[in-house]
Design a protein around this motif. Structure first.
Motif, PDB file in Angstrom:
ATOM      1  N   MET A   1       0.822  -1.208   0.000  1.00 55.60           N
ATOM      2  CA  MET A   1       0.000   0.000   0.000  1.00 55.60           C
ATOM      3  C   MET A   1       0.856   1.259   0.000  1.00 55.60           C
ATOM      4  O   MET A   1       1.877   1.334   0.691  1.00 55.60           O
ATOM      5  N   GLU A   2       0.398   2.256  -0.750  1.00 56.67           N
ATOM      6  CA  GLU A   2       0.993   3.576  -0.683  1.00 56.67           C
ATOM      7  C   GLU A   2       0.176   4.449   0.275  1.00 56.67           C
ATOM      8  O   GLU A   2      -0.892   4.055   0.739  1.00 56.67           O
ATOM      9  N   GLN A   3       0.671   5.657   0.564  1.00 56.53           N
ATOM     10  CA  GLN A   3       0.035   6.489   1.579  1.00 56.53           C
ATOM     11  C   GLN A   3      -1.419   6.798   1.245  1.00 56.53           C
ATOM     12  O   GLN A   3      -2.284   6.776   2.122  1.00 56.53           O
TER      13      GLN A   3
ATOM     14  N   ASP B   1       1.026   4.358  13.785  1.00 57.68           N
ATOM     15  CA  ASP B   1       0.351   5.593  14.145  1.00 57.68           C
ATOM     16  C   ASP B   1       0.005   6.358  12.880  1.00 57.68           C
ATOM     17  O   ASP B   1       0.564   6.115  11.803  1.00 57.68           O
ATOM     18  N   ILE B   2      -0.912   7.286  13.000  1.00 55.26           N
ATOM     19  CA  ILE B   2      -1.442   7.974  11.829  1.00 55.26           C
ATOM     20  C   ILE B   2      -0.402   8.903  11.207  1.00 55.26           C
ATOM     21  O   ILE B   2      -0.521   9.285  10.034  1.00 55.26           O
ATOM     22  N   GLU B   3       0.634   9.263  11.961  1.00 55.35           N
ATOM     23  CA  GLU B   3       1.651  10.175  11.440  1.00 55.35           C
ATOM     24  C   GLU B   3       2.623   9.482  10.488  1.00 55.35           C
ATOM     25  O   GLU B   3       3.388  10.160   9.771  1.00 55.35           O
ATOM     26  N   THR B   4       2.630   8.157  10.466  1.00 56.79           N
ATOM     27  CA  THR B   4       3.541   7.434   9.574  1.00 56.79           C
ATOM     28  C   THR B   4       3.162   7.713   8.130  1.00 56.79           C
ATOM     29  O   THR B   4       2.040   7.454   7.706  1.00 56.79           O
ATOM     30  N   GLY B   5       4.097   8.254   7.359  1.00 57.50           N
ATOM     31  CA  GLY B   5       3.780   8.699   6.009  1.00 57.50           C
ATOM     32  C   GLY B   5       3.922   7.644   4.946  1.00 57.50           C
ATOM     33  O   GLY B   5       3.360   7.773   3.853  1.00 57.50           O
ATOM     34  N   ALA B   6       4.663   6.565   5.232  1.00 54.21           N
ATOM     35  CA  ALA B   6       4.866   5.521   4.237  1.00 54.21           C
ATOM     36  C   ALA B   6       5.436   4.293   4.925  1.00 54.21           C
ATOM     37  O   ALA B   6       6.078   4.390   5.976  1.00 54.21           O
ATOM     38  N   VAL B   7       5.188   3.136   4.337  1.00 54.19           N
ATOM     39  CA  VAL B   7       5.838   1.905   4.784  1.00 54.19           C
ATOM     40  C   VAL B   7       6.523   1.277   3.579  1.00 54.19           C
ATOM     41  O   VAL B   7       6.123   1.499   2.431  1.00 54.19           O
TER      42      VAL B   7
ATOM     43  N   GLY C   1       9.096  -3.206  13.794  1.00 49.74           N
ATOM     44  CA  GLY C   1       9.949  -3.312  14.967  1.00 49.74           C
ATOM     45  C   GLY C   1       9.287  -4.174  16.029  1.00 49.74           C
ATOM     46  O   GLY C   1       8.760  -5.244  15.742  1.00 49.74           O
ATOM     47  N   LYS C   2       9.257  -3.683  17.258  1.00 49.19           N
ATOM     48  CA  LYS C   2       8.785  -4.486  18.381  1.00 49.19           C
ATOM     49  C   LYS C   2       7.365  -4.180  18.832  1.00 49.19           C
ATOM     50  O   LYS C   2       6.873  -4.788  19.786  1.00 49.19           O
ATOM     51  N   SER C   3       6.683  -3.256  18.173  1.00 50.94           N
ATOM     52  CA  SER C   3       5.344  -2.894  18.652  1.00 50.94           C
ATOM     53  C   SER C   3       4.427  -2.547  17.490  1.00 50.94           C
ATOM     54  O   SER C   3       4.873  -2.133  16.421  1.00 50.94           O
ATOM     55  N   SER C   4       3.115  -2.727  17.756  1.00 51.11           N
ATOM     56  CA  SER C   4       2.080  -2.403  16.776  1.00 51.11           C
ATOM     57  C   SER C   4       1.110  -1.412  17.392  1.00 51.11           C
ATOM     58  O   SER C   4       0.668  -1.582  18.535  1.00 51.11           O
ATOM     59  N   ARG C   5       0.764  -0.389  16.628  1.00 51.97           N
ATOM     60  CA  ARG C   5      -0.229   0.582  17.088  1.00 51.97           C
ATOM     61  C   ARG C   5      -1.581  -0.093  17.306  1.00 51.97           C
ATOM     62  O   ARG C   5      -2.392   0.367  18.115  1.00 51.97           O
ATOM     63  N   GLY C   6      -1.817  -1.217  16.642  1.00 49.39           N
ATOM     64  CA  GLY C   6      -3.094  -1.897  16.761  1.00 49.39           C
ATOM     65  C   GLY C   6      -3.318  -2.607  18.068  1.00 49.39           C
ATOM     66  O   GLY C   6      -4.422  -3.079  18.345  1.00 49.39           O
ATOM     67  N   SER C   7      -2.277  -2.704  18.919  1.00 49.57           N
ATOM     68  CA  SER C   7      -2.443  -3.388  20.204  1.00 49.57           C
ATOM     69  C   SER C   7      -3.222  -2.546  21.200  1.00 49.57           C
ATOM     70  O   SER C   7      -3.881  -3.082  22.094  1.00 49.57           O
ATOM     71  N   GLU C   8      -3.170  -1.231  21.068  1.00 44.79           N
ATOM     72  CA  GLU C   8      -3.924  -0.353  21.970  1.00 44.79           C
ATOM     73  C   GLU C   8      -4.052   1.030  21.333  1.00 44.79           C
ATOM     74  O   GLU C   8      -3.072   1.772  21.238  1.00 44.79           O
TER      75      GLU C   8
ATOM     76  N   GLU D   1      -8.286   8.630  19.339  1.00 46.42           N
ATOM     77  CA  GLU D   1      -7.082   8.624  18.516  1.00 46.42           C
ATOM     78  C   GLU D   1      -7.237   7.658  17.337  1.00 46.42           C
ATOM     79  O   GLU D   1      -8.201   6.903  17.259  1.00 46.42           O
ATOM     80  N   SER D   2      -6.247   7.687  16.432  1.00 49.63           N
ATOM     81  CA  SER D   2      -6.357   6.953  15.174  1.00 49.63           C
ATOM     82  C   SER D   2      -5.149   6.052  14.952  1.00 49.63           C
ATOM     83  O   SER D   2      -4.120   6.180  15.624  1.00 49.63           O
TER      84      SER D   2
END
Length: 299
Positions: free
Chosen positions: A165-167, A217-223, A252-259, A264-265
């Motif tokens: 996926m792109e942004q 997090d929502i601030e991440t502009g690209a993966v 890395g070691k964490s996912s925003r989807g865990s909490e 927030e988004s």
């Protein structure tokens, strides 16, 4: 708060055999209000009358549909039941445009999220349009909102192609409840079609694709392609629900989807690896993958 389940739809297409000539196709009409989808208006209320329109495009003379139908997931459960299928009629202005009007107020279940597609029978073939999302029906309450609930991969994919996926394609999850929420992802085992998901990123099984996800997090502009499955296959979506935690669905070691805190988004990014080989059926026909998003309050 009770657990919520929402079905997110993802579309992907594959070219895995030689090209096959199609004598017709279904596509948007291109009329005002129907340039990019098959419903107008795009947003309304429970008493709004929504018009659905699709155009039959013959590629050779003498081809005309025996029937055209609308399939719409009215209750947002990710399934298209027989009571969610509607017959269309030719438009009085253009016999190749098929249409129907629906008042959705008495038909919608518990969720405002809907998806739909059209299907036709012509020249001894049954084919479907692309899957689309909407309309949005106001007046419902929900503990979360998912925006951008479809990933339409326009180009056909060769075997073993990886598409990330792109942004402008990412999916936005918004927590509108009063509690922190976590996300689990899975692909229903009864998803129709010849293609099926596997949990190993190195699989070369016939008809097997790999769908992966990371939640940021929502601030991440690209993966990037390498941000997925950094430890093996931890980000691969399987038929068993997998909850975001630690490196699972994370970078890395964490996912925003865990909490995801109240108000927030988060951003859901998907990656598809097309099958290495295919058995040949459904060549050049668009396939869709259903991804179930299960949302629960964190403990």
């Amino acid at each position: 708060m009770a657990r919520n389940i929402f079905f997110l739809f993802v579309l992907s297409s594959f070219i895995l055999t030689a090209s096959i000539f199609a004598s017709w196709k279904l596509d948007w009409t291109g009329e005002p209000g129907f340039e990019n989808n098959g419903v107008n208006p795009d947003r309304g209320y429970k008493d709004t009358s929504f018009e659905f329109r699709i155009k039959f495009y013959p590629e050779k003379n003498g081809v005309y549909p025996e029937w055209v139908k609308l399939f719409i997931d009215l209750n947002g459960d990710g399934k298209f039941e027989k009571e969610e299928v509607f017959e269309l009629e030719p438009s009085p202005d253009d016999e190749y445009i098929w249409m129907c009007n629906l008042e959705l107020g008495t038909k919608i279940g518990a969720a405002p999220h809907m998806a739909y597609y059209f299907q036709a029978h012509a020249d001894n073939k049954i084919r479907s349009s692309m899957l689309a999302f909407g309309p949005i029906v106001e007046g419902f309450t929900n503990s979360f909102i998912i925006e951008g609930t479809g990933w339409f991969i326009k180009e056909a994919l060769l075997p073993m192609t990886v598409r990330t996926m792109e942004q402008n394609e990412r999916i936005t999850f918004i927590n509108t409840s009063g509690s922190p929420l976590s996300i689990a992802l899975s692909i229903p085992a009864d998803t129709p079609g010849p293609f099926y998901p596997v949990g190993d990123i190195n699989s070369t099984e016939t008809n097997a694709y790999v769908m992966s996800a990371v939640i940021t997090d929502i601030e991440t502009g690209a993966v990037r392609e390498k941000d997925f499955n950094q430890n093996g296959s931890e980000d691969v979506i399987t038929t068993e629900p997998k909850r975001a935690e630690g490196p699972v669905f994370g970078i890395g070691k964490s996912s925003r989807g865990s909490e995801i805190p109240p108000g927030e988004s988060a951003a859901i990014w998907l990656q598809l690896r097309s099958p290495a080989t295919a058995s040949g059926e459904n060549a050049l026909e668009r396939q869709w993958v259903y991804i179930k998003v299960e949302v629960s309050p964190t403990e």
